[in-house]
Design an enzyme around this catalytic site. Sequence first.
Site, PDB file in Angstrom:
ATOM      1  N   TRP A   9       1.027  -1.166  -0.014  1.00 29.53           N
ATOM      2  CA  TRP A   9      -0.010   0.015  -0.059  1.00 29.53           C
ATOM      3  C   TRP A   9       0.773   1.180  -0.054  1.00 29.53           C
ATOM      4  O   TRP A   9       0.411   2.225  -0.273  1.00 29.53           O
ATOM      5  CB  TRP A   9      -1.075  -0.145   1.191  1.00 29.53           C
ATOM      6  CG  TRP A   9      -2.019  -1.034   1.261  1.00 29.53           C
ATOM      7  CD1 TRP A   9      -2.357  -1.958   0.066  1.00 29.53           C
ATOM      8  CD2 TRP A   9      -3.140  -1.014   2.127  1.00 29.53           C
ATOM      9  NE1 TRP A   9      -3.494  -2.611   0.392  1.00 29.53           N
ATOM     10  CE2 TRP A   9      -3.784  -2.295   1.616  1.00 29.53           C
ATOM     11  CE3 TRP A   9      -3.280  -0.712   3.521  1.00 29.53           C
ATOM     12  CZ2 TRP A   9      -4.891  -2.571   2.504  1.00 29.53           C
ATOM     13  CZ3 TRP A   9      -4.467  -1.232   4.177  1.00 29.53           C
ATOM     14  CH2 TRP A   9      -5.197  -2.000   3.559  1.00 29.53           C
ATOM     15  N   LYS A  10       2.245   1.192   0.064  1.00 32.36           N
ATOM     16  CA  LYS A  10       2.912   2.154   0.345  1.00 32.36           C
ATOM     17  C   LYS A  10       2.577   2.956   1.512  1.00 32.36           C
ATOM     18  O   LYS A  10       1.930   2.572   2.455  1.00 32.36           O
ATOM     19  CB  LYS A  10       3.282   2.903  -1.128  1.00 32.36           C
ATOM     20  CG  LYS A  10       3.559   2.007  -2.212  1.00 32.36           C
ATOM     21  CD  LYS A  10       4.188   2.408  -3.569  1.00 32.36           C
ATOM     22  CE  LYS A  10       4.492   1.292  -4.302  1.00 32.36           C
ATOM     23  NZ  LYS A  10       5.016   1.750  -5.750  1.00 32.36           N
ATOM     24  N   HIS A  93      13.019  -1.818  -1.075  1.00 30.19           N
ATOM     25  CA  HIS A  93      12.040  -1.318  -2.266  1.00 30.19           C
ATOM     26  C   HIS A  93      12.737  -0.168  -2.894  1.00 30.19           C
ATOM     27  O   HIS A  93      13.470   0.589  -2.096  1.00 30.19           O
ATOM     28  CB  HIS A  93      10.744  -1.186  -1.672  1.00 30.19           C
ATOM     29  CG  HIS A  93       9.888  -0.674  -2.596  1.00 30.19           C
ATOM     30  ND1 HIS A  93       9.823   0.500  -3.447  1.00 30.19           N
ATOM     31  CD2 HIS A  93       8.976  -1.462  -3.328  1.00 30.19           C
ATOM     32  CE1 HIS A  93       8.847   0.274  -4.434  1.00 30.19           C
ATOM     33  NE2 HIS A  93       8.320  -0.874  -4.162  1.00 30.19           N
ATOM     34  N   GLU A 163      11.759  -6.243  -9.626  1.00 27.28           N
ATOM     35  CA  GLU A 163      10.939  -5.103  -9.685  1.00 27.28           C
ATOM     36  C   GLU A 163      11.687  -3.862 -10.510  1.00 27.28           C
ATOM     37  O   GLU A 163      12.505  -3.180  -9.721  1.00 27.28           O
ATOM     38  CB  GLU A 163      10.488  -4.681  -8.308  1.00 27.28           C
ATOM     39  CG  GLU A 163       9.156  -4.093  -8.365  1.00 27.28           C
ATOM     40  CD  GLU A 163       8.474  -3.445  -7.001  1.00 27.28           C
ATOM     41  OE1 GLU A 163       7.255  -3.746  -6.981  1.00 27.28           O
ATOM     42  OE2 GLU A 163       9.316  -3.180  -6.422  1.00 27.28           O
ATOM     43  N   SER A 213       3.745  -2.352 -11.961  1.00 26.39           N
ATOM     44  CA  SER A 213       2.568  -2.017 -13.034  1.00 26.39           C
ATOM     45  C   SER A 213       1.681  -3.516 -13.167  1.00 26.39           C
ATOM     46  O   SER A 213       1.147  -3.877 -14.315  1.00 26.39           O
ATOM     47  CB  SER A 213       2.960  -1.465 -14.484  1.00 26.39           C
ATOM     48  OG  SER A 213       3.318  -0.123 -14.011  1.00 26.39           O
TER      49      SER A 213
HETATM   50  P1  PGA Z   1       2.948  -0.697  -9.029  1.00 29.56           P
HETATM   51  O1  PGA Z   1       3.901  -0.732  -7.605  1.00 29.56           O
HETATM   52  O2  PGA Z   1       2.143  -1.873  -8.952  1.00 29.56           O
HETATM   53  O3  PGA Z   1       2.224   0.432  -8.531  1.00 29.56           O
HETATM   54  O4  PGA Z   1       3.681  -0.340 -10.407  1.00 29.56           O
HETATM   55  C1  PGA Z   1       4.650  -1.758  -7.362  1.00 29.56           C
HETATM   56  C2  PGA Z   1       5.677  -1.563  -6.309  1.00 29.56           C
HETATM   57  O5  PGA Z   1       6.276  -0.598  -6.250  1.00 29.56           O
HETATM   58  O6  PGA Z   1       5.731  -2.396  -5.330  1.00 29.56           O
END
Ligand code: PGA
Length: 253
Positions: A9-10, A93, A163, A213
């Site tokens: 969720w950041k 991250h 990622e 994404s």
């Molecule tokens: P996103 O982010 O699915 O919005 O690209 C992925 C992440 O940064 O963990």
Amino acid sequence: MRKLVIANWKMNPDAPGRAAALARKIERILPPRRRVEVVVAPPAPFLLPVGTALKNAVLGAQDAFWADTGPYTGETSPQQLRYLKVEYVIVGHSERRIHLGETDETVNKKIRAVLGNGLSAILCIGERERVGADIPPLVGDQLKVALAGIKKELLKRLVVAYEPVWAISTTAGTSGPDTPDSAFRARLYIEKIISGLYGRQAYKSVRVIYGGSVRAENVGAFLREGKMDGALVGSASLDVKEFGEIVRRAAAQ
Ligand code: PGA
């Protein structure tokens, strides 16, 4: 093997009531636990209300410090997170590497602390830019440094999230998700490095997932053609309908 879907969720949402409500809504649409493993990683101040709301999904944290206690203002230890019933911790991250100056060395200390305290670690690696089709060696270097000093027995609690930073939906000028084919090559590369460090079969105990994404429309291809063990989902994890569909498709694999 059961697929793993992580909701990152950041720094969202803005208030505990909304975080708990989002967790309850997600719970309502989850398939049974035996079909797919779902981790919800809310902002640290909401770990308690979100953890209370979760039943099928398990609780994840977005970061942890490497010491257990001590003079580290503002930090939270894996040991402290365990009291909140956290089971997974995201480490390294790209947003922390970019905005907080996190390095491969600090990532390594955190991975050791997380795994050493009996939690599972989701180690994020990935390049900022891609020139050509090959996965840049920097990704392998990130992995090697992050795993320095980690015993082979601990690998079963390690998840490596490939990622690519340029594929994250909120990265300025993002060109959209990576391709499943390239994710597959990243997987082989990660397996090669783990085998080189720990022996030929060791990579089998590590789960490799894709992030960047991820949406309902592309998750199936990453899991099937990309041979990924799961997905790390950012923006789409805040949208209950979209996230529910991602989880449903992962469970159907
Ligand atoms: P996103 O982010 O699915 O919005 O690209 C992925 C992440 O940064 O963990």
